[in-house]
Write an enzyme that holds these catalytic residues in place. Structure first.
Site, PDB file in Angstrom:
ATOM      1  CB  CYS A 383      -0.976  -0.059   1.168  1.00  0.00           C
ATOM      2  SG  CYS A 383      -2.390   0.991   0.894  1.00  0.00           S
ATOM      3  CG  HIS A 509      -3.353  -3.338   3.424  1.00  0.00           C
ATOM      4  ND1 HIS A 509      -2.252  -2.955   4.152  1.00  0.00           N
ATOM      5  CD2 HIS A 509      -3.939  -2.195   3.018  1.00  0.00           C
ATOM      6  CE1 HIS A 509      -2.189  -1.641   4.209  1.00  0.00           C
ATOM      7  NE2 HIS A 509      -3.200  -1.144   3.524  1.00  0.00           N
ATOM      8  CD  GLU A 511      -1.033  -6.313   5.193  1.00  0.00           C
ATOM      9  OE1 GLU A 511      -0.810  -6.581   3.988  1.00  0.00           O
ATOM     10  OE2 GLU A 511      -1.188  -5.154   5.614  1.00  0.00           O
TER      11      GLU A 511
HETATM   12  N1  GLN Z   1      -1.654   6.796   3.065  1.00  0.00           N
HETATM   13  C1  GLN Z   1      -1.828   6.072   1.859  1.00  0.00           C
HETATM   14  C2  GLN Z   1      -3.230   6.243   1.280  1.00  0.00           C
HETATM   15  O1  GLN Z   1      -4.134   6.648   1.958  1.00  0.00           O
HETATM   16  C3  GLN Z   1      -1.528   4.606   2.068  1.00  0.00           C
HETATM   17  C4  GLN Z   1      -2.489   3.939   2.989  1.00  0.00           C
HETATM   18  C5  GLN Z   1      -2.041   2.584   3.438  1.00  0.00           C
HETATM   19  O2  GLN Z   1      -0.869   2.260   3.365  1.00  0.00           O
HETATM   20  N2  GLN Z   1      -2.954   1.808   3.966  1.00  0.00           N
HETATM   21  O3  GLN Z   1      -3.448   5.970   0.120  1.00  0.00           O
END
Ligand code: GLN
Length: 537
Positions: A383, A509, A511
């Site tokens: 992410c 994500h 995970e």
């Molecule tokens: N801050 C980034 C976004 O909002 C990544 C978010 C994250 O890693 N979950 O896109």
């Protein structure tokens, strides 16, 4: 079959592993062939934990259905190997907003709306709805917090009321400190905490004793005397070599038989196959033949609970590959210091930049990514870690020096990561991100993504606001960045890769869906490559 109800309560203090006890009971029921589901109560007045700081609250877990829920749901899903739904998370915020909406619609005309019976009634209604709709054999209700807190008192009262209508088995969790000098397990804190449980009108059937050391027989005898709980219903919950052993430990202690009997189920179908599958996997966690070092470069490293699922996904991959994964948490800001020549990163066989929000530490993370790319250290960006991988590539390979995400610098020249105009729709912060399970299409078979997932349509969970800016796709690809996966409509970039060495970033994500027997494919690939990095040099 009518649903049976079990309530897990914590006495004395939080942080004793109530989620693990609840999950172990869920898994034991699965071993016996029963379909059990968890419900979690959280007393806070936030609607959900999506707006909470992971530093205070730990990881925000996301379910397929977009719900942002307590990290205990991660433990439940990992132990149960089942996808759960957001209605199983009942918070103070959901209850109060539901009850006020009902009141405004005239749902209580004539009544003064009160905690008892209206709010407690709302809790009972939700539980019964879940039982009626999902028809589990057993519902295990975990009450967040500790008995005696104001925050969860109405949940506990509702459970007392439930026990008037249904047979409810209460399991209380307590802690037994061991004072070395005296050489004794102290029971007094539990005796006192037990009184506060009895004051609620609830009488636990089982007392599960969390302890660093094995609970002695004489300690059980003493506790039995003071709590009126039969000695063999006092259960040892001492620290094990891996938390995945907990269900097996409880079975070894004989808890399973008494528990199944107590809730009124038939205990003749314990699956030997499931038990030996777990035993074999645990053996590879506890006695692996290989060992590698992974650095997780992030900003919440002071509270590693913020990255629990990442940690578990690494354990799952390690278990599959018979490899111990040593994890070091590297504070991203440490890698921003000009004198730093990345000496700190040299001992690692793999680097992860996990998810995160806000500006702090991002330049250190970008430095770690540059180091991984140049030194060919296997890299997985999750992410935020994918977004920063794109920014690093734009700056250092495509030579667009003034590149960034508008999250960190809204006025930057090259807005490599940004929010699409269609996404800039709301001022609300709660539940407004790209959330939940999204399909993703892997466009290239000759890619790390395809080699990892071995199919072209996959689904992973998301939680982010910002996206890869499509304006830069062509230019980045011409400079060698591989865009290996997108949403099926090709609108949003989902995965990017380096061609040289092992480096992949995913906007999702993965995970969150990793399970002990089915490790997240990208984590598995990272560990395979980290093993090669260490052993094939
Ligand atoms: N801050 C980034 C976004 O909002 C990544 C978010 C994250 O890693 N979950 O896109």
């Amino acid at each position: 079959m009518k649903t049976k109800f079990v309530v897990v309560l914590g006495a004395l203090m939080s942080g004793m592993g109530k989620g693990i006890v609840t999950s172990s009971i869920l898994q034991i029921l699965d071993f016996y062939g029963y379909n059990a589901l968890p419900i979690k109560f959280d007393g806070y007045l936030n609607y959900d934990c999506g707006t909470m700081n992971p530093y205070r609250h730990g990881e925000v877990f996301v379910l397929n259905d977009k719900s942002e829920v307590d990290m205990d749901f991660g433990i439940y899903e990992r132990f149960l190997n089942k996808d759960l739904t957001g209605d199983l998370s009942i918070t103070g915020g959901k209850l109060f907003s539901g009850i006020i909406e009902k009141e405004r619609k005239g749902g209580f005309l004539g009544d003064d709306v009160q905690i008892i019976p209206h709010l407690t009634g709302e809790i009972l209604e939700r539980i019964k709805n879940i039982a009626n709709e999902k028809k589990p054999d057993v519902l295990i209700i975990e009450v967040g917090g500790t008995v005696g807190d104001i925050e969860n008192s109405y949940f506990i009262e509702a459970m007392r009321q439930l026990s008037l209508e249904e047979k409810v088995t209460f399991v209380a969790l307590t802690y037994l400190p061991f004072i070395d000098v005296v050489g004794e397990q102290k029971t007094k804190p539990t005796q006192i905490a037990f009184r506060s449980i009895m004051n609620t009108g609830i009488r636990p059937t089982f007392l599960v004793c969390r302890s660093d050391k094995r609970v002695l027989e004489k300690t059980k005898e003493k506790l039995s005397l003071f709590t009126n709980i039969k000695k063999d219903y006092i259960i040892d919950d001492s620290t094990q070599d891996t938390l995945y052993r907990m269900p097996l430990h409880f079975i070894r202690e004989g808890f399973d038989k008494k528990f199944i009997d107590e809730i009124g189920l038939d205990g003749s179908n314990l699956s030997k196959k499931k038990i030996s599958e777990l035993e074999n996997t645990i053996e590879r966690i506890v006695h692996p033949t290989k060992e590698i070092n992974i650095a997780i470069v992030g900003k919440y490293v002071g509270l590693t609970d913020a990255y629990t699922s990442v940690k578990e996904a690494l354990i799952h991959s390690g278990a599959k590959l018979d490899c111990k994964v040593n994890i070091d948490w590297v504070e991203a800001e440490e890698l921003e210091k000009p004198e730093n020549d990345f000496e700190i990163l040299k001992k690692y066989n793999g680097v992860i930049v996990p998810g995160g929000f806000g500006k702090r530490g991002i330049e250190g993370m970008i430095n770690a990514i540059k180091y991984s790319r140049e030194s060919k250290t296997p890299y997985l960006g999750i992410c935020l870690g994918m977004q920063l991988m794109a920014i690093e590539y734009a700056r250092n390979v495509c030579k667009l020096n003034d590149s960034n995400s508008t999250e960190f610098n809204p006025n930057v020249e090259h807005k490599i990561i940004y929010t699409m105009p269609s996404q800039r729709r709301t001022q609300y912060k709660g539940a407004t991100m790209r959330l939940g399970a999204w399909d993703c299409k892997i466009n290239k078979t000759d890619s790390i993504a395809y080699r990892s997932y071995k199919k072209d349509i996959i689904s992973e969970r998301h939680r982010h606001r910002f996206e890869f800016n499509n304006k830069y796709r062509d230019m980045m690809e011409k400079n060698g960045l591989v865009i290996s996966a997108t949403t099926p409509d090709n609108e949003l970039v989902e995965m990017i890769e380096w061609t040289d060495g092992f480096g992949i970033g995913t906007q999702a994500h993965p995970e969150l869906k990793s399970r002990l027997y089915e490790p997240a494919p990208l984590f598995l690939s990272l560990i395979e490559n980290a093993i090669a990095h260490k052993y094939n040099k």
